[in-house]
Design a protein around this motif. Sequence first.
Motif, PDB file in Angstrom:
ATOM      1  N   ASN A 182      37.729  40.520  44.659  1.00  0.00           N
ATOM      2  CA  ASN A 182      38.063  41.633  45.524  1.00  0.00           C
ATOM      3  C   ASN A 182      39.717  41.783  46.049  1.00  0.00           C
ATOM      4  O   ASN A 182      40.098  42.841  46.133  1.00  0.00           O
ATOM      5  CB  ASN A 182      37.435  41.382  46.850  1.00  0.00           C
ATOM      6  CG  ASN A 182      35.983  42.341  46.760  1.00  0.00           C
ATOM      7  OD1 ASN A 182      35.623  42.959  45.638  1.00  0.00           O
ATOM      8  ND2 ASN A 182      35.089  41.490  47.687  1.00  0.00           N
ATOM      9  N   TRP A 183      40.355  40.672  45.776  1.00  0.00           N
ATOM     10  CA  TRP A 183      41.726  40.841  45.992  1.00  0.00           C
ATOM     11  C   TRP A 183      42.631  40.781  44.670  1.00  0.00           C
ATOM     12  O   TRP A 183      43.661  40.685  45.111  1.00  0.00           O
ATOM     13  CB  TRP A 183      42.212  39.708  46.816  1.00  0.00           C
ATOM     14  CG  TRP A 183      41.476  39.597  48.375  1.00  0.00           C
ATOM     15  CD1 TRP A 183      40.489  39.276  48.782  1.00  0.00           C
ATOM     16  CD2 TRP A 183      42.149  40.235  49.409  1.00  0.00           C
ATOM     17  NE1 TRP A 183      40.239  39.422  50.101  1.00  0.00           N
ATOM     18  CE2 TRP A 183      41.488  40.093  50.491  1.00  0.00           C
ATOM     19  CE3 TRP A 183      43.303  40.855  49.456  1.00  0.00           C
ATOM     20  CZ2 TRP A 183      41.524  40.790  51.722  1.00  0.00           C
ATOM     21  CZ3 TRP A 183      43.553  41.387  50.797  1.00  0.00           C
ATOM     22  CH2 TRP A 183      42.785  41.419  51.802  1.00  0.00           C
ATOM     23  N   ALA A 184      42.030  40.636  43.758  1.00  0.00           N
ATOM     24  CA  ALA A 184      42.860  40.692  42.498  1.00  0.00           C
ATOM     25  C   ALA A 184      43.397  42.128  42.141  1.00  0.00           C
ATOM     26  O   ALA A 184      42.700  43.043  42.365  1.00  0.00           O
ATOM     27  CB  ALA A 184      41.999  40.077  41.293  1.00  0.00           C
ATOM     28  N   SER A 185      44.431  41.970  41.211  1.00  0.00           N
ATOM     29  CA  SER A 185      45.202  43.174  40.829  1.00  0.00           C
ATOM     30  C   SER A 185      44.302  43.426  39.395  1.00  0.00           C
ATOM     31  O   SER A 185      43.540  42.484  39.149  1.00  0.00           O
ATOM     32  CB  SER A 185      46.488  42.674  40.378  1.00  0.00           C
ATOM     33  OG  SER A 185      46.472  41.758  39.327  1.00  0.00           O
ATOM     34  N   PRO A 186      44.743  44.630  39.033  1.00  0.00           N
ATOM     35  CA  PRO A 186      43.957  44.932  37.613  1.00  0.00           C
ATOM     36  C   PRO A 186      44.312  44.066  36.669  1.00  0.00           C
ATOM     37  O   PRO A 186      43.469  43.974  35.701  1.00  0.00           O
ATOM     38  CB  PRO A 186      44.387  46.498  37.151  1.00  0.00           C
ATOM     39  CG  PRO A 186      44.859  46.924  38.693  1.00  0.00           C
ATOM     40  CD  PRO A 186      45.380  45.761  39.432  1.00  0.00           C
ATOM     41  N   GLN A 187      45.389  43.270  36.545  1.00  0.00           N
ATOM     42  CA  GLN A 187      45.531  42.288  35.604  1.00  0.00           C
ATOM     43  C   GLN A 187      44.774  40.856  36.146  1.00  0.00           C
ATOM     44  O   GLN A 187      44.855  40.191  35.263  1.00  0.00           O
ATOM     45  CB  GLN A 187      47.057  41.798  35.658  1.00  0.00           C
ATOM     46  CG  GLN A 187      47.989  43.256  35.036  1.00  0.00           C
ATOM     47  CD  GLN A 187      48.097  44.200  36.330  1.00  0.00           C
ATOM     48  OE1 GLN A 187      48.320  43.866  37.338  1.00  0.00           O
ATOM     49  NE2 GLN A 187      48.259  45.298  35.721  1.00  0.00           N
ATOM     50  N   ALA A 231      38.906  47.611  40.602  1.00  0.00           N
ATOM     51  CA  ALA A 231      37.237  47.718  40.440  1.00  0.00           C
ATOM     52  C   ALA A 231      37.107  46.881  39.147  1.00  0.00           C
ATOM     53  O   ALA A 231      36.002  46.443  38.966  1.00  0.00           O
ATOM     54  CB  ALA A 231      36.946  49.148  40.287  1.00  0.00           C
ATOM     55  N   GLU A 232      37.968  46.651  38.198  1.00  0.00           N
ATOM     56  CA  GLU A 232      37.717  46.014  37.190  1.00  0.00           C
ATOM     57  C   GLU A 232      37.411  44.605  37.232  1.00  0.00           C
ATOM     58  O   GLU A 232      36.450  43.995  36.817  1.00  0.00           O
ATOM     59  CB  GLU A 232      39.056  46.138  36.053  1.00  0.00           C
ATOM     60  CG  GLU A 232      39.091  47.596  35.560  1.00  0.00           C
ATOM     61  CD  GLU A 232      40.052  48.305  36.379  1.00  0.00           C
ATOM     62  OE1 GLU A 232      40.592  47.737  37.497  1.00  0.00           O
ATOM     63  OE2 GLU A 232      40.442  49.454  36.127  1.00  0.00           O
ATOM     64  N   THR A 233      38.234  43.819  38.023  1.00  0.00           N
ATOM     65  CA  THR A 233      37.749  42.628  38.409  1.00  0.00           C
ATOM     66  C   THR A 233      36.575  42.485  39.174  1.00  0.00           C
ATOM     67  O   THR A 233      35.974  41.479  39.101  1.00  0.00           O
ATOM     68  CB  THR A 233      39.119  42.091  38.859  1.00  0.00           C
ATOM     69  OG1 THR A 233      39.613  42.624  40.318  1.00  0.00           O
ATOM     70  CG2 THR A 233      40.161  41.896  38.115  1.00  0.00           C
ATOM     71  N   SER A 234      36.455  43.334  40.191  1.00  0.00           N
ATOM     72  CA  SER A 234      35.181  43.351  40.802  1.00  0.00           C
ATOM     73  C   SER A 234      33.905  43.363  40.159  1.00  0.00           C
ATOM     74  O   SER A 234      33.000  42.606  40.038  1.00  0.00           O
ATOM     75  CB  SER A 234      35.044  44.313  41.813  1.00  0.00           C
ATOM     76  OG  SER A 234      35.982  44.027  42.850  1.00  0.00           O
ATOM     77  N   ALA A 235      34.114  44.312  38.896  1.00  0.00           N
ATOM     78  CA  ALA A 235      32.766  44.463  37.928  1.00  0.00           C
ATOM     79  C   ALA A 235      32.566  43.119  37.121  1.00  0.00           C
ATOM     80  O   ALA A 235      31.556  42.643  36.778  1.00  0.00           O
ATOM     81  CB  ALA A 235      33.052  45.709  37.239  1.00  0.00           C
ATOM     82  N   TRP A 236      33.735  42.662  36.952  1.00  0.00           N
ATOM     83  CA  TRP A 236      33.790  41.399  35.960  1.00  0.00           C
ATOM     84  C   TRP A 236      33.090  40.020  36.666  1.00  0.00           C
ATOM     85  O   TRP A 236      32.418  39.369  35.853  1.00  0.00           O
ATOM     86  CB  TRP A 236      35.179  40.939  35.395  1.00  0.00           C
ATOM     87  CG  TRP A 236      35.346  39.675  34.881  1.00  0.00           C
ATOM     88  CD1 TRP A 236      35.195  39.347  33.524  1.00  0.00           C
ATOM     89  CD2 TRP A 236      35.715  38.648  35.597  1.00  0.00           C
ATOM     90  NE1 TRP A 236      35.261  38.078  33.285  1.00  0.00           N
ATOM     91  CE2 TRP A 236      35.620  37.585  34.453  1.00  0.00           C
ATOM     92  CE3 TRP A 236      35.838  38.087  36.757  1.00  0.00           C
ATOM     93  CZ2 TRP A 236      35.864  36.265  34.670  1.00  0.00           C
ATOM     94  CZ3 TRP A 236      36.135  36.784  36.901  1.00  0.00           C
ATOM     95  CH2 TRP A 236      36.388  35.789  36.205  1.00  0.00           C
TER      96      TRP A 236
END
Length: 84
Positions: free
Chosen positions: A28-33, A3-8
Motif C-alpha cells: 500500500n505504501w509502495a511507489s509504482p516501481q 494500484a499495481e503493487t497492491s494488486a501484485w
Amino acid sequence: MSAETSAWAKQQQCGDRTIKAVLREIANWASPQGVVEFLHIRRIAEVVEVTPRTVKRCIARLEEPTLENPENLGLLRRISRFRD
C-alpha cells in the motif's frame, strides 16, 4: 500508493495470513516501481494489529532466501542506505 503493487501483493501466495497482511500493507505504501521508503515497523504493526516483533518476523520471511534461511519467500528485497 500504487494500484499495481497492491494488486501484485494480493496475488502472492504467502502461506500465512499475517505475512500476507504485512505484505499488503507494505505494498500500500509502495511507489509504482515497487519502492517503499521510510515505512516504520510500528505503523505496520498498528494497521495489521500485531506486535512490532511479529512484523519483523514477517518481513524476514518475505525477504530473499539466504543460506541461513532458504525457506524465505523472496518477495521483498531490503536495500541498506547509509548517510555519507
